[in-house]
Design a protein around this motif. Structure first.
Motif, mmCIF file in Angstrom:
data_model
loop_
_atom_site.group_PDB
_atom_site.id
_atom_site.type_symbol
_atom_site.label_atom_id
_atom_site.label_comp_id
_atom_site.label_asym_id
_atom_site.label_seq_id
_atom_site.Cartn_x
_atom_site.Cartn_y
_atom_site.Cartn_z
ATOM 1 N N GLU A 47 -4.783 2.438 -13.055
ATOM 2 C CA GLU A 47 -4.727 3.776 -12.393
ATOM 3 C C GLU A 47 -5.055 3.673 -11.153
ATOM 4 O OE1 GLU A 47 -7.035 7.992 -13.155
ATOM 5 O OE2 GLU A 47 -6.962 6.645 -14.821
ATOM 6 N N PRO A 48 -5.674 2.859 -10.374
ATOM 7 C CA PRO A 48 -5.625 2.901 -8.911
ATOM 8 C C PRO A 48 -4.300 2.522 -8.287
ATOM 9 C CG PRO A 48 -7.673 1.714 -9.930
ATOM 10 C CD PRO A 48 -6.699 1.972 -11.139
ATOM 11 N N SER A 49 -3.476 1.927 -8.962
ATOM 12 C CA SER A 49 -2.326 1.424 -8.256
ATOM 13 C C SER A 49 -1.107 2.240 -9.225
ATOM 14 C CB SER A 49 -1.981 -0.140 -8.606
ATOM 15 O OG SER A 49 -2.525 -0.844 -7.751
ATOM 16 N N LYS A 50 -0.820 3.521 -8.399
ATOM 17 C CA LYS A 50 0.026 4.512 -9.129
ATOM 18 C C LYS A 50 1.226 4.006 -8.296
ATOM 19 C CE LYS A 50 0.987 9.411 -9.891
ATOM 20 N NZ LYS A 50 1.587 8.757 -11.162
ATOM 21 N N ILE A 51 2.111 3.773 -9.271
ATOM 22 C CA ILE A 51 3.527 3.281 -8.768
ATOM 23 C C ILE A 51 4.773 4.240 -9.400
ATOM 24 C CG2 ILE A 51 5.463 1.535 -8.774
ATOM 25 C CD1 ILE A 51 2.536 0.917 -7.554
ATOM 26 N N GLY A 52 5.291 5.280 -8.541
ATOM 27 C CA GLY A 52 5.995 6.303 -9.182
ATOM 28 C C GLY A 52 5.206 7.181 -10.222
ATOM 29 N N ASP A 53 5.741 7.401 -11.538
ATOM 30 C CA ASP A 53 5.164 7.942 -12.432
ATOM 31 C C ASP A 53 4.174 7.249 -13.309
ATOM 32 O OD1 ASP A 53 6.546 10.378 -11.897
ATOM 33 O OD2 ASP A 53 8.144 9.912 -13.045
ATOM 34 N N GLY A 54 3.867 6.026 -13.140
ATOM 35 C CA GLY A 54 3.412 5.057 -13.870
ATOM 36 C C GLY A 54 2.259 4.363 -13.024
ATOM 37 N N PHE A 55 1.729 3.240 -13.542
ATOM 38 C CA PHE A 55 0.690 2.420 -12.757
ATOM 39 C C PHE A 55 0.925 1.066 -12.950
ATOM 40 C CE2 PHE A 55 -1.466 6.065 -15.046
ATOM 41 C CZ PHE A 55 -1.821 6.683 -13.686
ATOM 42 N N LEU A 56 0.678 0.140 -12.298
ATOM 43 C CA LEU A 56 0.738 -1.164 -12.064
ATOM 44 C C LEU A 56 0.089 -1.884 -13.471
ATOM 45 C CD1 LEU A 56 1.963 -3.776 -10.690
ATOM 46 C CD2 LEU A 56 -0.043 -3.700 -9.326
ATOM 47 N N GLY A 107 -6.481 -14.554 8.085
ATOM 48 C CA GLY A 107 -6.864 -15.563 7.117
ATOM 49 C C GLY A 107 -7.056 -15.170 5.617
ATOM 50 N N MET A 108 -7.324 -13.866 5.423
ATOM 51 C CA MET A 108 -7.648 -13.358 4.340
ATOM 52 C C MET A 108 -6.327 -13.221 3.463
ATOM 53 S SD MET A 108 -9.965 -9.888 5.078
ATOM 54 C CE MET A 108 -11.855 -10.238 5.542
ATOM 55 N N ASN A 109 -6.519 -13.222 2.248
ATOM 56 C CA ASN A 109 -5.443 -13.074 1.252
ATOM 57 C C ASN A 109 -5.438 -11.497 0.588
ATOM 58 O OD1 ASN A 109 -4.446 -15.826 1.408
ATOM 59 N ND2 ASN A 109 -6.005 -16.423 -0.003
ATOM 60 N N VAL A 110 -4.167 -11.225 -0.054
ATOM 61 C CA VAL A 110 -4.322 -9.956 -0.567
ATOM 62 C C VAL A 110 -4.457 -9.777 -2.060
ATOM 63 C CG1 VAL A 110 -2.766 -7.970 -0.849
ATOM 64 C CG2 VAL A 110 -2.598 -9.118 1.286
ATOM 65 N N GLY A 111 -5.099 -8.843 -2.654
ATOM 66 C CA GLY A 111 -5.271 -8.638 -3.892
ATOM 67 C C GLY A 111 -4.839 -7.334 -4.084
ATOM 68 N N VAL A 112 -4.578 -6.985 -5.533
ATOM 69 C CA VAL A 112 -4.282 -5.629 -5.988
ATOM 70 C C VAL A 112 -5.058 -5.566 -7.155
ATOM 71 C CG1 VAL A 112 -2.175 -4.413 -6.885
ATOM 72 C CG2 VAL A 112 -1.815 -5.934 -5.089
ATOM 73 N N ARG A 113 -5.377 -4.146 -7.477
ATOM 74 C CA ARG A 113 -6.171 -3.809 -8.680
ATOM 75 C C ARG A 113 -5.001 -3.008 -9.470
ATOM 76 N NH1 ARG A 113 -10.589 0.741 -7.345
ATOM 77 N NH2 ARG A 113 -10.449 0.724 -9.660
ATOM 78 N N THR A 114 -5.236 -3.471 -10.523
ATOM 79 C CA THR A 114 -4.054 -3.022 -11.482
ATOM 80 C C THR A 114 -4.446 -1.733 -12.164
ATOM 81 O OG1 THR A 114 -4.858 -4.320 -13.500
ATOM 82 C CG2 THR A 114 -3.017 -5.041 -11.887
ATOM 83 N N THR A 139 -13.739 -3.313 -8.608
ATOM 84 C CA THR A 139 -13.148 -2.958 -9.915
ATOM 85 C C THR A 139 -13.385 -1.338 -10.172
ATOM 86 O OG1 THR A 139 -15.303 -3.563 -10.990
ATOM 87 C CG2 THR A 139 -13.541 -5.400 -11.005
ATOM 88 N N SER A 140 -14.163 -0.710 -9.471
ATOM 89 C CA SER A 140 -14.215 0.594 -9.919
ATOM 90 C C SER A 140 -13.966 1.362 -8.602
ATOM 91 C CB SER A 140 -15.420 1.116 -10.159
ATOM 92 O OG SER A 140 -16.655 0.582 -9.226
ATOM 93 N N GLY A 141 -13.989 2.832 -8.486
ATOM 94 C CA GLY A 141 -13.555 3.737 -7.390
ATOM 95 C C GLY A 141 -12.348 3.892 -7.120
ATOM 96 N N GLU A 142 -12.088 4.720 -6.075
ATOM 97 C CA GLU A 142 -10.966 5.075 -5.639
ATOM 98 C C GLU A 142 -10.161 4.135 -5.069
ATOM 99 O OE1 GLU A 142 -9.553 8.447 -5.851
ATOM 100 O OE2 GLU A 142 -11.207 8.723 -7.206
ATOM 101 N N TYR A 159 1.068 -1.213 -0.155
ATOM 102 C CA TYR A 159 0.210 -0.138 0.055
ATOM 103 C C TYR A 159 0.992 1.235 0.063
ATOM 104 C CZ TYR A 159 -3.564 3.238 1.129
ATOM 105 O OH TYR A 159 -4.474 4.352 1.310
ATOM 106 N N ASP A 160 1.955 1.115 0.745
ATOM 107 C CA ASP A 160 2.854 2.408 0.909
ATOM 108 C C ASP A 160 3.639 2.617 -0.254
ATOM 109 O OD1 ASP A 160 1.938 2.944 3.463
ATOM 110 O OD2 ASP A 160 3.677 2.071 4.424
ATOM 111 N N LEU A 161 3.800 1.556 -1.351
ATOM 112 C CA LEU A 161 4.504 1.739 -2.485
ATOM 113 C C LEU A 161 3.346 2.354 -3.650
ATOM 114 C CD1 LEU A 161 6.544 -1.622 -2.736
ATOM 115 C CD2 LEU A 161 7.346 0.606 -2.603
ATOM 116 N N GLY A 162 2.176 2.295 -3.303
ATOM 117 C CA GLY A 162 1.056 2.709 -4.125
ATOM 118 C C GLY A 162 0.121 1.761 -4.842
ATOM 119 N N PHE A 163 0.253 0.482 -4.244
ATOM 120 C CA PHE A 163 -0.641 -0.309 -4.699
ATOM 121 C C PHE A 163 -2.048 -0.053 -4.203
ATOM 122 C CE2 PHE A 163 3.596 -2.151 -5.410
ATOM 123 C CZ PHE A 163 3.252 -3.251 -6.411
ATOM 124 N N ALA A 164 -2.873 -0.535 -5.077
ATOM 125 C CA ALA A 164 -4.630 -0.292 -4.673
ATOM 126 C C ALA A 164 -5.043 -1.886 -3.883
ATOM 127 C CB ALA A 164 -5.393 -0.209 -5.701
#
Length: 71
Positions: A60-69, A51-58, A34-37, A12-17
């Motif tokens: 625009e929601p995951s802003k990494i530096g100057d780009g997106f995941l 017990g929950m697992n982690v997922g990541v939205r790719t 799949t939508s929203g902020e 999250y701190d790296l910018g992942f949604a």
């Protein structure tokens, strides 16, 4: 704090949604993921259950530096 929660915070701190995934599944806990902020960390922290697992939205929601995941 669990290892999953620590890693989710690091990503999250790296910018992942981040989104929570059902245990032993690839299915997101919440509908409408799949939508929203990007979900604020305070809400993610409050809704995490062991017990929950982690997922990541790719994209625009995951802003990494100057780009997106992208995958």
């Amino acid at each position: 704090m669990s290892n999953v929660l620590k890693e989710a915070k690091r990503l999250y701190d790296l910018g992942f949604a981040i989104l929570w995934i059902h245990p032993k599944s690839k299915r997101p806990i919440e509908s409408g993921w799949t939508s929203g902020e990007r979900t604020p960390w305070i809400k993610l922290r409050a809704t995490y259950k062991e017990g929950m697992n982690v997922g990541v939205r790719t994209g625009e929601p995951s802003k990494i530096g100057d780009g997106f995941l992208a995958c």
